[in-house]
Each structure stands twice: as C-alpha cells, then as structure tokens.
Design a protein around this motif. Structure first.
Motif, mmCIF file in Angstrom:
data_model
loop_
_atom_site.group_PDB
_atom_site.id
_atom_site.type_symbol
_atom_site.label_atom_id
_atom_site.label_comp_id
_atom_site.label_asym_id
_atom_site.label_seq_id
_atom_site.Cartn_x
_atom_site.Cartn_y
_atom_site.Cartn_z
ATOM 1 N N ARG A 116 0.921 -1.396 -0.005
ATOM 2 C CA ARG A 116 0.114 -0.191 -0.053
ATOM 3 C C ARG A 116 0.317 1.563 0.085
ATOM 4 N NH1 ARG A 116 -4.203 1.320 -1.347
ATOM 5 N NH2 ARG A 116 -5.043 2.926 0.412
ATOM 6 N N ALA A 117 2.021 1.310 1.023
ATOM 7 C CA ALA A 117 2.592 2.463 0.971
ATOM 8 C C ALA A 117 3.309 2.826 -1.177
ATOM 9 C CB ALA A 117 3.333 2.160 1.519
ATOM 10 N N ARG A 118 3.093 1.596 -1.513
ATOM 11 C CA ARG A 118 4.017 1.160 -3.197
ATOM 12 C C ARG A 118 3.052 2.136 -3.825
ATOM 13 N NH1 ARG A 118 5.271 2.746 -6.991
ATOM 14 N NH2 ARG A 118 6.239 1.762 -8.685
ATOM 15 N N TRP A 119 1.841 0.994 -3.634
ATOM 16 C CA TRP A 119 1.223 1.674 -4.429
ATOM 17 C C TRP A 119 -0.640 2.504 -4.088
ATOM 18 C CZ3 TRP A 119 2.516 0.369 -9.191
ATOM 19 C CH2 TRP A 119 3.787 -0.061 -9.807
ATOM 20 N N PRO A 120 -0.339 3.234 -3.585
ATOM 21 C CA PRO A 120 -1.386 3.876 -2.671
ATOM 22 C C PRO A 120 -2.636 4.025 -3.816
ATOM 23 C CG PRO A 120 0.252 5.749 -3.057
ATOM 24 C CD PRO A 120 1.126 4.266 -3.641
ATOM 25 N N LYS A 121 -2.725 4.004 -4.956
ATOM 26 C CA LYS A 121 -3.731 4.342 -5.397
ATOM 27 C C LYS A 121 -4.186 2.373 -6.360
ATOM 28 C CE LYS A 121 -2.409 9.238 -6.972
ATOM 29 N NZ LYS A 121 -2.503 9.793 -8.236
ATOM 30 N N VAL A 122 -3.801 1.844 -5.965
ATOM 31 C CA VAL A 122 -4.542 0.316 -6.216
ATOM 32 C C VAL A 122 -5.464 0.167 -4.832
ATOM 33 C CG1 VAL A 122 -4.468 -1.699 -6.480
ATOM 34 C CG2 VAL A 122 -2.173 -0.317 -7.357
ATOM 35 N N SER A 123 -6.293 0.123 -5.470
ATOM 36 C CA SER A 123 -7.748 -1.103 -4.223
ATOM 37 C C SER A 123 -7.714 -2.406 -3.976
ATOM 38 C CB SER A 123 -9.075 -0.070 -4.674
ATOM 39 O OG SER A 123 -9.772 -1.198 -3.751
ATOM 40 N N LEU A 124 -8.206 -2.609 -2.913
ATOM 41 C CA LEU A 124 -6.940 -4.138 -2.398
ATOM 42 C C LEU A 124 -8.073 -4.743 -2.060
ATOM 43 C CD1 LEU A 124 -4.119 -3.753 -0.657
ATOM 44 C CD2 LEU A 124 -4.529 -6.005 -2.041
ATOM 45 N N HIS A 125 -8.661 -5.811 -2.445
ATOM 46 C CA HIS A 125 -9.870 -6.299 -2.106
ATOM 47 C C HIS A 125 -9.587 -7.602 -1.201
ATOM 48 C CE1 HIS A 125 -12.535 -3.104 -3.827
ATOM 49 N NE2 HIS A 125 -11.622 -3.498 -4.384
ATOM 50 N N LEU A 126 -9.163 -8.039 0.137
ATOM 51 C CA LEU A 126 -9.530 -10.037 0.496
ATOM 52 C C LEU A 126 -10.787 -10.815 0.619
ATOM 53 C CD1 LEU A 126 -6.823 -9.234 3.432
ATOM 54 C CD2 LEU A 126 -6.993 -10.537 0.858
ATOM 55 N N HIS A 127 -10.793 -11.969 -0.276
ATOM 56 C CA HIS A 127 -11.751 -12.299 -0.474
ATOM 57 C C HIS A 127 -10.833 -13.753 1.004
ATOM 58 C CE1 HIS A 127 -13.630 -9.747 -3.250
ATOM 59 N NE2 HIS A 127 -12.604 -10.340 -3.993
ATOM 60 N N GLN A 128 -12.059 -13.982 2.105
ATOM 61 C CA GLN A 128 -11.300 -15.244 2.826
ATOM 62 C C GLN A 128 -12.694 -16.650 2.386
ATOM 63 O OE1 GLN A 128 -10.153 -14.957 7.327
ATOM 64 N NE2 GLN A 128 -10.262 -12.571 6.326
ATOM 65 N N GLY A 129 -12.351 -18.030 2.194
ATOM 66 C CA GLY A 129 -12.973 -19.191 2.470
ATOM 67 C C GLY A 129 -11.712 -20.192 2.389
ATOM 68 N N ASP A 286 4.684 -7.108 -8.543
ATOM 69 C CA ASP A 286 5.428 -6.658 -6.974
ATOM 70 C C ASP A 286 5.011 -6.982 -6.260
ATOM 71 O OD1 ASP A 286 7.040 -4.267 -6.395
ATOM 72 O OD2 ASP A 286 5.063 -3.649 -5.662
ATOM 73 N N PHE A 287 3.398 -6.835 -6.082
ATOM 74 C CA PHE A 287 2.292 -8.159 -5.842
ATOM 75 C C PHE A 287 3.571 -9.515 -5.110
ATOM 76 C CE2 PHE A 287 -0.099 -10.995 -3.153
ATOM 77 C CZ PHE A 287 -0.561 -10.222 -1.867
#
Length: 333
Positions: A116-129, A286-287
C-alpha cells in the motif's frame, strides 16, 4: 453473439447451474439471464444446457466445448482492459486476493502494508474462504490471486507458485504437563484432546498423515478454520492446540506456552496461484515479489509461459526445493 452472454454462461456453470445465484453474482435480474441464454441458444441453433423442466441441470457436449472457448474469450477481454489500464494509469487499479484466514491474519499484513505504501492508488480486496473456494475464484478470474496451502494443485487452470515453507507448533496453558515434558513425541500428542484446523485448511492433511504413519488415532475434540478460535478454546482448557507456528504471537499469547512441533510433522508449503493466460500488471508482479522474494517477474513469466499444466507443476516442484520459510519468521514457521 454478445460478450455478456458468454459471461452469463460462465457464471451459471460457476454457480452450479443456479440462474438466481448467477444473476446475483453479475448484479442483474434472473429473467434477463434466462432470456440471454435462450437468445444464445437460438442464435447457435443448438441447446447449450440440459434441462429438467425450467431448471438447468448441466451442459450439453456442445455446451462443454463452447464454455472452454467462452473462458478464453472473457479472459482475453480482461487482458485487453488490463493492457489499456497499464498504459493509461499504471499506478491505479484493483487487486483482488482470495485467501484463508491464516494467510490474511498472519502472513499478509506486513506485505500489504508495504504494498500500500508503494501503490496507494491500487484498491485492495481480500476474500476469505476455504482452499477450494479461493482456488475456484482465481481459476475463474474473479480473484487475481489465490493464496493457500491446500487445494491449489487440483486446479489445472492455475499457474501455481511456491511461496514459503512453514510448520506447526503446539499450544498449551501454563502449568500443563506437556509444558515441562521437553522435546515432544507424537504419542504424547495422540494421548491428549486436540484442537486444530478443520480438514482441508492450513495444512491439516500433513497433521493427519503424520499420526496415520505412526498408527496413532488422535482424539480431535474441536476444529476451526481460525487459529484465534483454536487459541480461545485452549485457554478454556478444552484441549491442546496445534496451529501454524506463525499464528503464535509472543506479545499477545503470553498466557500460552508454545512448544516446537516441526520435528513431528512434515513442513507445508503455501502457494500463490493465478489464472493461466492472465495478464499481470506491474503492481501484480510487485505484490508477488513482496510476498515471495524469489518469485521475480522473470521466474513468474517463465513458469506462466508453459502451456501444459504438468509442465507448470513440474517447474513449480523444482522451484519449491529452493524455497525457504516465511520472511521474518523463525525456521519452524
């Protein structure tokens, strides 16, 4: 023939031929889905689905072939959009990660913080299952990445890459006899009421295999998908916990004693998987490398370029021999 019809076809199959669920997943109305499918079949001049009354029950032989092509078409359309996005706004986008609770809670936070520090404009979505659920999300393209320890190897549609090895620890309350027993033996654990992961989660299969190989039948009194839940019931005195070593927090779990169990169980390997043929943007690469530093873009591209699932699996297996533990964790994690 419309792209939307192919997307609906995929969604119906992914939701076990339930039109209502497919419509909900694509934010549309059920009658519209049914109409589009009828239009597709009328245009093709053949049935795509088997039916029992008004209910869809499966794909016809032609439908099976059409589905394979539809998967490629929809994936290519997504790739075209990603190419345009990368040239138009390289620092913007969305990253969708499907993973288990253990990865989301213990392995991913420092990675996501740096990302997030490197890519602040990328929206992250975590899905658990569950591992099968998250593997299906990545295989269908609904998630960019699946991160899990089990099940990914059963999906030929995925490029599966080894990230890190980890093992288990045993947790007991202070004053428990095992806390003073020295080096643990498997027979000692088999004699205790155990609290551990639900089958199919977080390397549980390795635990079962270890007991079976010694002819031992442990008494598992409680299972959960969440290590924090396991620790809660250990604190209540219901039994001895077996969790991923990374799940023990020396600052927050001071009331529990952590016992090494890496000599009792074979290590497990966490993998990251993404759909074969998916185009990765710069922030995707990068991720990956932040999560697993040995997975450089060159390594990822080399394995992703292999067309046969068997070739990709063999290349990943060879790479797995070079993989270490979770960065920043001790050797048993």
């Amino acid at each position: 023939m419309k792209l939307r019809q192919l997307e609906l076809l995929r969604a119906i199959v992914q939701h076990d031929f339930n039109i209502s669920k497919a419509a909900e997943a694509l934010y549309t109305a059920q009658p519209g889905v049914s109409k589009q499918i009828r239009n597709l079949e009328d245009e093709l001049g053949i049935p795509v689905f088997h039916r029992n009354g008004k209910h869809l029950t499966g794909l016809t032989a032609a439908g099976q072939e059409i589905l394979g092509i539809a998967e490629r078409v929809v994936n290519d359309m997504r790739n075209i959009a990603r190419v345009a996005d990368d040239y138009r706004s390289a620092d913007r986008g969305q990253l969708s990660i499907a993973t288990t609770h253990t990865q989301a809670r213990y392995a991913l936070p420092p990675v996501i913080e740096r990302f997030r520090a490197r890519w602040p404009k990328v929206s992250l979505h975590l899905h658990q299952g569950s591992p099968p659920q998250i593997a299906r999300q990545a295989a269908s393209g609904d998630a960019d990445f699946a991160i899990a320890t089990e099940a990914l190897q059963h999906f030929d549609e995925l490029v599966m890459l080894p990230c890190y090895h980890w093992n288990r620890c045993v947790l007991v309350r202070r004053g428990h006899p095992l806390a003073r027993a020295g080096k643990l033996e498997l027979r000692q654990l088999a004699a205790e009421p155990l609290i551990t992961y639900t089958f199919g989660f977080t390397g549980r299969s390795m635990l079962d295999q270890a007991f079976a190989a010694r002819g031992l039948t442990p008494e598992v009194v409680l299972t959960a998908v969440d290590a924090d839940v396991i620790k809660t019931y250990v604190r209540l005195g219901l039994g001895v916990g077996i969790v991923a070593a990374m799940a023990y927090d020396p600052e927050q779990d001071t009331d529990l004693v952590r016992l090494d169990a890496s000599h009792l169980f074979a290590p497990s390997t966490t993998h990251i998987g993404f759909r074969f043929g998916a185009l990765l943007r710069r922030f995707h690469y990068d991720f990956i490398v932040r999560f697993a530093p040995h997975l450089t873009p060159e390594v990822v591209d080399r394995i992703a370029a292999l067309r046969a699932p068997e070739q990709r699996q063999q290349a990943a297996a060879e790479l797995q021999q070079q993989v270490g533990g979770l960065p920043g964790a001790d050797s048993s994690a």
